[in-house]
Design a protein around this motif. Structure first.
Motif, mmCIF file in Angstrom:
data_model
loop_
_atom_site.group_PDB
_atom_site.id
_atom_site.type_symbol
_atom_site.label_atom_id
_atom_site.label_comp_id
_atom_site.label_asym_id
_atom_site.label_seq_id
_atom_site.Cartn_x
_atom_site.Cartn_y
_atom_site.Cartn_z
ATOM 1 N N LEU A 107 0.844 -1.190 0.000
ATOM 2 C CA LEU A 107 0.000 0.000 0.000
ATOM 3 C C LEU A 107 0.882 1.244 0.000
ATOM 4 O O LEU A 107 2.033 1.209 0.453
ATOM 5 C CB LEU A 107 -0.898 0.018 1.243
ATOM 6 N N PRO A 108 0.355 2.363 -0.482
ATOM 7 C CA PRO A 108 1.142 3.603 -0.477
ATOM 8 C C PRO A 108 1.384 4.093 0.943
ATOM 9 O O PRO A 108 0.748 3.648 1.900
ATOM 10 C CB PRO A 108 0.273 4.574 -1.280
ATOM 11 N N GLY A 109 2.304 5.037 1.056
ATOM 12 C CA GLY A 109 2.663 5.549 2.368
ATOM 13 C C GLY A 109 1.793 6.690 2.854
ATOM 14 O O GLY A 109 1.781 6.980 4.057
ATOM 15 N N THR A 110 1.080 7.372 1.966
ATOM 16 C CA THR A 110 0.198 8.444 2.427
ATOM 17 C C THR A 110 -0.928 7.832 3.241
ATOM 18 O O THR A 110 -1.525 6.828 2.835
ATOM 19 C CB THR A 110 -0.387 9.225 1.240
ATOM 20 N N PRO A 111 -1.264 8.407 4.405
ATOM 21 C CA PRO A 111 -2.298 7.792 5.245
ATOM 22 C C PRO A 111 -3.630 7.593 4.534
ATOM 23 O O PRO A 111 -4.239 6.522 4.645
ATOM 24 C CB PRO A 111 -2.410 8.773 6.416
ATOM 25 N N ALA A 112 -4.105 8.603 3.802
ATOM 26 C CA ALA A 112 -5.384 8.447 3.104
ATOM 27 C C ALA A 112 -5.283 7.371 2.031
ATOM 28 O O ALA A 112 -6.195 6.558 1.854
ATOM 29 C CB ALA A 112 -5.819 9.775 2.495
ATOM 30 N N GLY A 113 -4.160 7.353 1.298
ATOM 31 C CA GLY A 113 -3.981 6.328 0.273
ATOM 32 C C GLY A 113 -3.903 4.940 0.867
ATOM 33 O O GLY A 113 -4.421 3.969 0.302
ATOM 34 N N ALA A 114 -3.243 4.807 2.031
ATOM 35 C CA ALA A 114 -3.157 3.506 2.686
ATOM 36 C C ALA A 114 -4.523 3.039 3.151
ATOM 37 O O ALA A 114 -4.871 1.859 3.019
ATOM 38 C CB ALA A 114 -2.188 3.581 3.861
ATOM 39 N N LEU A 115 -5.324 3.946 3.697
ATOM 40 C CA LEU A 115 -6.655 3.577 4.175
ATOM 41 C C LEU A 115 -7.560 3.172 3.015
ATOM 42 O O LEU A 115 -8.274 2.166 3.089
ATOM 43 C CB LEU A 115 -7.269 4.740 4.955
ATOM 44 N N VAL A 116 -7.530 3.947 1.939
ATOM 45 C CA VAL A 116 -8.324 3.603 0.754
ATOM 46 C C VAL A 116 -7.873 2.257 0.197
ATOM 47 O O VAL A 116 -8.688 1.387 -0.128
ATOM 48 C CB VAL A 116 -8.207 4.707 -0.309
ATOM 49 N N GLY A 117 -6.554 2.069 0.098
ATOM 50 C CA GLY A 117 -6.041 0.815 -0.421
ATOM 51 C C GLY A 117 -6.425 -0.372 0.438
ATOM 52 O O GLY A 117 -6.740 -1.451 -0.077
ATOM 53 N N TYR A 118 -6.417 -0.187 1.751
ATOM 54 C CA TYR A 118 -6.811 -1.287 2.631
ATOM 55 C C TYR A 118 -8.241 -1.724 2.348
ATOM 56 O O TYR A 118 -8.528 -2.911 2.153
ATOM 57 C CB TYR A 118 -6.676 -0.886 4.107
ATOM 58 N N HIS A 119 -9.166 -0.775 2.337
ATOM 59 C CA HIS A 119 -10.579 -1.138 2.192
ATOM 60 C C HIS A 119 -10.908 -1.656 0.795
ATOM 61 O O HIS A 119 -11.790 -2.510 0.643
ATOM 62 C CB HIS A 119 -11.464 0.057 2.546
ATOM 63 N N LEU A 120 -10.192 -1.185 -0.210
ATOM 64 C CA LEU A 120 -10.475 -1.648 -1.565
ATOM 65 C C LEU A 120 -9.781 -2.959 -1.901
ATOM 66 O O LEU A 120 -10.365 -3.808 -2.590
ATOM 67 C CB LEU A 120 -10.045 -0.584 -2.583
ATOM 68 N N PHE A 121 -8.561 -3.175 -1.388
ATOM 69 C CA PHE A 121 -7.754 -4.281 -1.887
ATOM 70 C C PHE A 121 -7.361 -5.324 -0.839
ATOM 71 O O PHE A 121 -7.080 -6.465 -1.196
ATOM 72 C CB PHE A 121 -6.489 -3.726 -2.556
ATOM 73 N N VAL A 122 -7.356 -4.959 0.432
ATOM 74 C CA VAL A 122 -7.006 -5.932 1.472
ATOM 75 C C VAL A 122 -8.260 -6.524 2.106
ATOM 76 O O VAL A 122 -8.388 -7.744 2.257
ATOM 77 C CB VAL A 122 -6.121 -5.287 2.558
ATOM 78 N N ARG A 123 -9.182 -5.672 2.472
ATOM 79 C CA ARG A 123 -10.383 -6.151 3.167
ATOM 80 C C ARG A 123 -11.127 -7.250 2.414
ATOM 81 O O ARG A 123 -11.603 -8.194 3.039
ATOM 82 C CB ARG A 123 -11.315 -4.976 3.449
ATOM 83 N N PRO A 124 -11.249 -7.181 1.084
ATOM 84 C CA PRO A 124 -11.960 -8.267 0.388
ATOM 85 C C PRO A 124 -11.282 -9.626 0.513
ATOM 86 O O PRO A 124 -11.909 -10.647 0.231
ATOM 87 C CB PRO A 124 -11.961 -7.800 -1.076
ATOM 88 N N LEU A 125 -10.012 -9.661 0.931
ATOM 89 C CA LEU A 125 -9.295 -10.923 1.063
ATOM 90 C C LEU A 125 -9.500 -11.572 2.426
ATOM 91 O O LEU A 125 -9.163 -12.743 2.605
ATOM 92 C CB LEU A 125 -7.792 -10.691 0.848
ATOM 93 N N ILE A 126 -10.036 -10.825 3.389
ATOM 94 C CA ILE A 126 -10.183 -11.329 4.758
ATOM 95 C C ILE A 126 -11.505 -12.072 4.872
ATOM 96 O O ILE A 126 -12.576 -11.476 4.684
ATOM 97 C CB ILE A 126 -10.123 -10.175 5.762
ATOM 98 N N PRO A 127 -11.468 -13.367 5.159
ATOM 99 C CA PRO A 127 -12.725 -14.118 5.277
ATOM 100 C C PRO A 127 -13.653 -13.503 6.317
ATOM 101 O O PRO A 127 -13.246 -13.181 7.431
ATOM 102 C CB PRO A 127 -12.247 -15.516 5.716
ATOM 103 N N GLY A 128 -14.905 -13.302 5.917
ATOM 104 C CA GLY A 128 -15.908 -12.779 6.832
ATOM 105 C C GLY A 128 -15.791 -11.314 7.150
ATOM 106 O O GLY A 128 -16.413 -10.842 8.113
ATOM 107 N N ALA A 129 -15.035 -10.545 6.360
ATOM 108 C CA ALA A 129 -14.817 -9.136 6.690
ATOM 109 C C ALA A 129 -16.036 -8.261 6.432
ATOM 110 O O ALA A 129 -16.049 -7.106 6.827
ATOM 111 C CB ALA A 129 -13.621 -8.588 5.925
#
Length: 418
Positions: free
Chosen positions: A307-329
């Protein structure tokens, strides 16, 4: 040759296809199963109730013994709700019965105590007068065997989150454990020589940035049911290599933040990209903030998301690209109506961005008078609006249409809940 930015939803779909996280299954005692993700479907091992029981305080009788108007019957038994054998009911008699007590064989109706001359709080009478305008249907005020839960009935499906209700139901059915996935273990690696720990009352030195991404991403992971630990690395490749080796030990997933831009000190890209190990792919998405992204695998095979280092970019990246990988998220993107003040839209379009770039905006969700959901932007820049945001709204082109013909005249937007 310049590579055009990628559609963020295509990158999201690719990650979901290529990174499938399957935490180990454990048999958890009920006291430890709360919020766990079921690994297998759970079925009832028995009927509830196990035999017919009274659903009202009153008198158990044979329907055939009831007449229209008034019926007087001798009381042959007094049946509280307690363990023990219950004798069959002789024809032409009644049994006083409490809610939840087993029905005696032969009885098929409970006449509520309000329709009798009996004292609800006194001793069982020798006989009872039943006053009914018409004979009740068979089974009245009787809970049949298996009426609440039948043997073999599905209680919960694999992938369901374990809540207090399921724990109570499992306990009522004699189950002492549930099969749940072990919580996902995620390591967050924050990179950058300029970062320092946020200490109360300390003023940042020149060129120093208080580290916030690790704390923020760990909080998001824990809210989605994962366990997180945060590690830090400077911009030295040897240091980062050692930190990543530590991060991957026992982890199901590693997330890095920072170091994936186009500069000379972007250490993550330097170590793992085309000029390094070539174990990760780095892309630029048609997304603002959060354009730089990456994914791959570490030396031991542990998947890694960059994920990028900017806080807003990291947060957006988490919810768009990491969260869908977590079972039951939880739920993913959904489409709602969009309301944006003209001045806010003008300010957004006034910022430099390539045509076709999707804008990720902090938003709040409210209900219109007709019950439809409406997303509205939260004013502010960078991370500031996320202090009170409820969702991220995606506005853009390509796979992210706004106000397309299928939606009618009102503009719509894709949102993902925070």
């Amino acid at each position: 040759m310049t590579v055009p930015p990628l559609d963020p939803l295509l990158w999201r779909a690719r990650l979901r296809r290529e990174i499938v996280l399957r935490p180990e299954v454990r048999t958890a005692p009920l006291a430890e199963a709360r919020d766990g993700l079921l690994a297998d479907s759970v079925h009832s091992p028995e009927d509830v109730p196990a035999q017919p029981v009274a659903a009202m305080d009153g008198f158990a009788v044979r329907r055939a013994d009831l007449a229209e108007g008034t019926t007087v019957l001798p009381v042959a038994a007094d049946l509280p709700a307690r363990p023990g054998e219950v004798a069959a009911l002789r024809p032409g008699t009644a049994a006083r019965i409490m809610t939840g007590a087993p029905m005696p064989d032969g009885a098929d109706v409970v006449v509520e105590v309000e329709s009798t001359d009996a004292d609800p709080f006194g001793e069982a009478p020798d006989e009872v007068t039943l006053r009914l305008s018409h004979p009740p249907a068979a089974g009245r005020h009787v809970r049949a065997a298996g009426e609440e839960v039948a043997r073999g009935a599905l209680l919960a499906e694999a992938g369901d989150r374990v809540g207090a209700g399921l724990i109570g139901l499992a306990s009522a059915l004699g189950l002492s454990t549930l099969p749940v996935h072990r919580a996902l273990q995620v390591s967050v690696v924050v990179t950058g020589d300029e970062l320092e720990e946020a200490l109360p009352g300390a003023d940042p030195s020149a060129g120093v940035v208080r580290e916030s991404n690790g704390t923020m991403l760990a909080a998001a992971l824990r809210a989605d049911g994962a366990q997180a630990r945060v590690l830090r690395s400077g911009d030295d490749p040897a240091e980062l290599r050692a930190v990543l080796e530590d991060a991957s030990a026992g982890a199901d997933l590693v997330i890095t933040t920072g170091g994936i831009g186009h500069g000379a000190y972007d250490v993550v890209k330097l170590l793992l990209g085309e000029r390094g190990a070539r174990t990760s792919e780095f892309v630029h998405l048609a997304l603002r903030p959060g354009g730089p992204q990456g994914a791959g695998a570490l030396a031991d095979g542990t998947p890694v998301i960059h994920l990028p280092g900017t806080p807003a970019g990291a947060l957006v990246g988490y919810h768009l690209f990491v969260r869908p990988l977590i079972p039951g998220a939880g739920e993913g993107l959904r489409r709602v109506l969009w309301r944006e003040p003209a001045e806010a839209a003008g300010a957004r379009h006034g910022r430099s961005a390539a045509p076709g770039t999707a804008h990720a905006l902090a938003a709040r969700i409210r209900l219109a008078p007709d019950g439809r959901e409406i997303a509205e932007p939260v004013p502010g820049r960078r991370l500031a609006p996320y202090g009170r945001a409820e969702a991220i709204a995606l506005l853009g082109a390509g796979s992210l249409p706004v106000g397309d013909a299928a939606d009618g005249p009102e503009p719509t937007v894709l949102v993902i809940a925070l």
